[in-house]
Write an enzyme that holds these catalytic residues in place. Structure first.
Site, PDB file in Angstrom:
ATOM      1  N   HIS A  73       0.859  -1.312  -0.013  1.00 52.75           N
ATOM      2  CA  HIS A  73       0.051   0.020  -0.048  1.00 52.75           C
ATOM      3  C   HIS A  73       0.909   1.290  -0.076  1.00 52.75           C
ATOM      4  CE1 HIS A  73      -3.995  -1.994   1.677  1.00 52.75           C
ATOM      5  NE2 HIS A  73      -3.352  -2.674   0.892  1.00 52.75           N
ATOM      6  N   TYR A 201      -8.648   4.897   8.368  1.00 50.40           N
ATOM      7  CA  TYR A 201      -8.638   5.529   9.617  1.00 50.40           C
ATOM      8  C   TYR A 201      -9.629   6.622   9.838  1.00 50.40           C
ATOM      9  CZ  TYR A 201      -4.237   3.051  10.668  1.00 50.40           C
ATOM     10  OH  TYR A 201      -3.109   1.892  10.731  1.00 50.40           O
ATOM     11  N   PRO A 293      -3.209  -0.253  19.112  1.00 50.59           N
ATOM     12  CA  PRO A 293      -3.196  -0.621  17.649  1.00 50.59           C
ATOM     13  C   PRO A 293      -3.066   0.418  16.719  1.00 50.59           C
ATOM     14  CG  PRO A 293      -5.124  -1.320  18.626  1.00 50.59           C
ATOM     15  CD  PRO A 293      -4.347  -0.873  19.685  1.00 50.59           C
ATOM     16  N   LYS A 297       1.981  -0.750  15.259  1.00 50.69           N
ATOM     17  CA  LYS A 297       3.403  -0.669  15.547  1.00 50.69           C
ATOM     18  C   LYS A 297       3.782  -1.998  16.380  1.00 50.69           C
ATOM     19  CE  LYS A 297       4.440   2.680  13.304  1.00 50.69           C
ATOM     20  NZ  LYS A 297       4.770   2.436  12.050  1.00 50.69           N
ATOM     21  N   TYR A 384       4.411   6.329   9.984  1.00 50.85           N
ATOM     22  CA  TYR A 384       3.896   5.149   9.662  1.00 50.85           C
ATOM     23  C   TYR A 384       4.411   4.229   8.958  1.00 50.85           C
ATOM     24  CZ  TYR A 384      -0.524   2.743   8.499  1.00 50.85           C
ATOM     25  OH  TYR A 384      -1.494   1.715   8.513  1.00 50.85           O
TER      26      TYR A 384
END
Ligand code: APR
Ligand code: PHB
Length: 389
Positions: A73, A201, A293, A297, A384
């Site tokens: 992604h 998200y 979560p 990580k 990220y």
């Protein structure tokens, strides 16, 4: 009595990856795990791998299926106030992430260990650590009613947050730092195509929601829920309605519903134990720290710990060097705290906290700032995809 160089407690991703890296460097290990292999493989956890984690799995020789089946992604979306905003990870941070379930990582590592002939003891009861403050540590356990014992040079505590390793350390030698969040995540796994080809998200007044996936035909979704939520109050229909209510209209319309094949509730917590070394005992992964979560990580931190620890142990055996072992705790913790900060920040800007008007205004300002500033998006993207080891 058995004898090995490094006795590893726990066959989760941390213990297995450490075992594999050491095996390839010619260092002997024995893994002692208190559950069965099938039980370990039945646990469903996050599924986003940083490029650094993928590179480490390649170094361990377990990336063949990951390269075939992992979904790369190049972006991730944040949805709020009815709009989905894409963060271009590749443009902003030079890399994407790989979506591949932790369960699959664990399976690949177990298969590699089996093929290598390196030993693992499953269903070991009452695992106990001895003498790690001195020069000759040992592990003992019981299996099929008999007691077994292994002498070793080092013990690696890779036994997760409820394991025996950290619990065996003198509490006076340990500092712990913790933040409990006042909510959990209700997760559903379903064999339906994902609503979005990248993760979404979502921040919403009803609470946070996340669209994730395991494959083009298997979706993983989460909604923020109260800490006292009960699974029996969440039949599938209610879950799908709540998920769609929290997403932007375009994502909501793309949700394909179907029967859940797994449903579970997990509380959110940040936790760090310091240091990560006690004489000849080294902690790695969840045994030393937990993150919520949000940002995925957990597994990636276990991988970076293992990278530092494997390098240090290999240096010790090849060159008699102790600098890596001496530096392990500080090196690992420096990266851990940055990921703890990022996971806390992602959690804080995206979840609904009760009756906190000031906090809600700050969340809005954070999200508005993020969408208006490439520098802010670059900071998110850099974290990220994972900070360098
Ligand atoms: N004796 C032996 N084994 C134990 C003991 C014990 N007393 N206690 C726990 N274990 C085993 C568990 O059964 C488990 O298989 O240790 C293993 C720990 O594995 P994980 O919990 O998966 O932890 P870790 O390997 O550090 O993986 C990192 O990434 O996504 C995150 O939290 C997630 O598990 C994940 C983590
Ligand atoms: C998951 O797919 O389970 C997942 C993905 C991203 C997260 C957390 C969990 O931040």
């Amino acid at each position: 009595m058995l004898r090995t160089q490094v006795a590893i407690i726990g066959s989760g991703p941390a213990g297995l990856l450490l075992g594999q890296l050491l095996h390839r460097a010619g260092v002997d290990t024995l893994i002692v795990e208190h559950r069965s292999r099938d039980h370990v493989l039945s646990r469903i956890r996050a599924g986003v791998l940083e490029p650094g984690t993928v590179a480490l799995l390649a170094e361990a020789g377990v990336d063949a299926r990951l390269r075939r089946e992992g979904l790369v992604h190049d972006g991730v979306a944040i949805a709020f106030e009815g709009t989905r905003h894409r963060i271009d990870l590749r443009a902003l941070a030079g890399a994407g992430v790989t979506v591949y379930g932790q369960t699959e990582v664990t399976r690949d590592l177990m298969d590699a260990r089996l093929a290598s002939g390196a030993p693992t003891v499953y269903e070991a009861e009452d695992v106990a650590l001895h003498g790690f403050d001195g020069a000759s540590p040992r592990l003992t356990w019981r299996r099929d009613g008999a007691t077994a014992e292994v002498a070793c040079d080092f013990i690696a505590g890779c036994d997760g947050s409820h394991g025996v390793s950290r619990a065996s350390v003198d509490p006076a030698a340990l500092a712990t730092y913790e933040k409990i969040y006042p909510f959990g995540w209700l997760g559903v796994l379903a064999d339906v195509p994902p609503a979005s080809h990248e993760l979404v998200y979502a921040a919403h007044d009803r609470g946070f929601a996340l669209c994730s996936m395991r494959s083009p035909t298997r979706s993983r979704y989460y909604v923020q829920c109260p800490l006292d939520a009960r699974l029996e109050d969440w039949p599938d229909a209610r879950f799908w309605d709540e998920l769609r209510a929290r997403l932007d209209p375009a994502s909501a319309a793309a949700v394909v519903t179907g029967p859940s094949i797994e449903k579970s509730i997990a509380p959110l917590r940040s936790f760090v134990a310091e240091p990560m070394r006690f004489g000849r005992l080294f902690l790695a992964g969840d045994a030393a720290h937990l993150v919520p979560p949000t940002g995925a990580k957990g597994l990636n931190l276990a991988a970076s710990d293992v990278h530092y620890l494997a390098e240090a142990l290999i240096d010790h055996y090849r060159a008699g060097a102790s600098a890596g072992l001496e530096a392990y705790s500080a090196r690992a913790l420096a990266r851990v705290w940055k990921a703890v900060r990022f996971s806390w920040w992602m959690t804080t800007i995206l979840h609904r906290f009760v009756d906190d008007g000031f906090g809600q205004r700050l969340q809005r300002a954070e999200l508005a700032y993020l969408m208006g500033s490439e520098a802010a998006r670059a900071a998110l993207a850099e974290n990220y995809v994972g900070l360098p080891f």
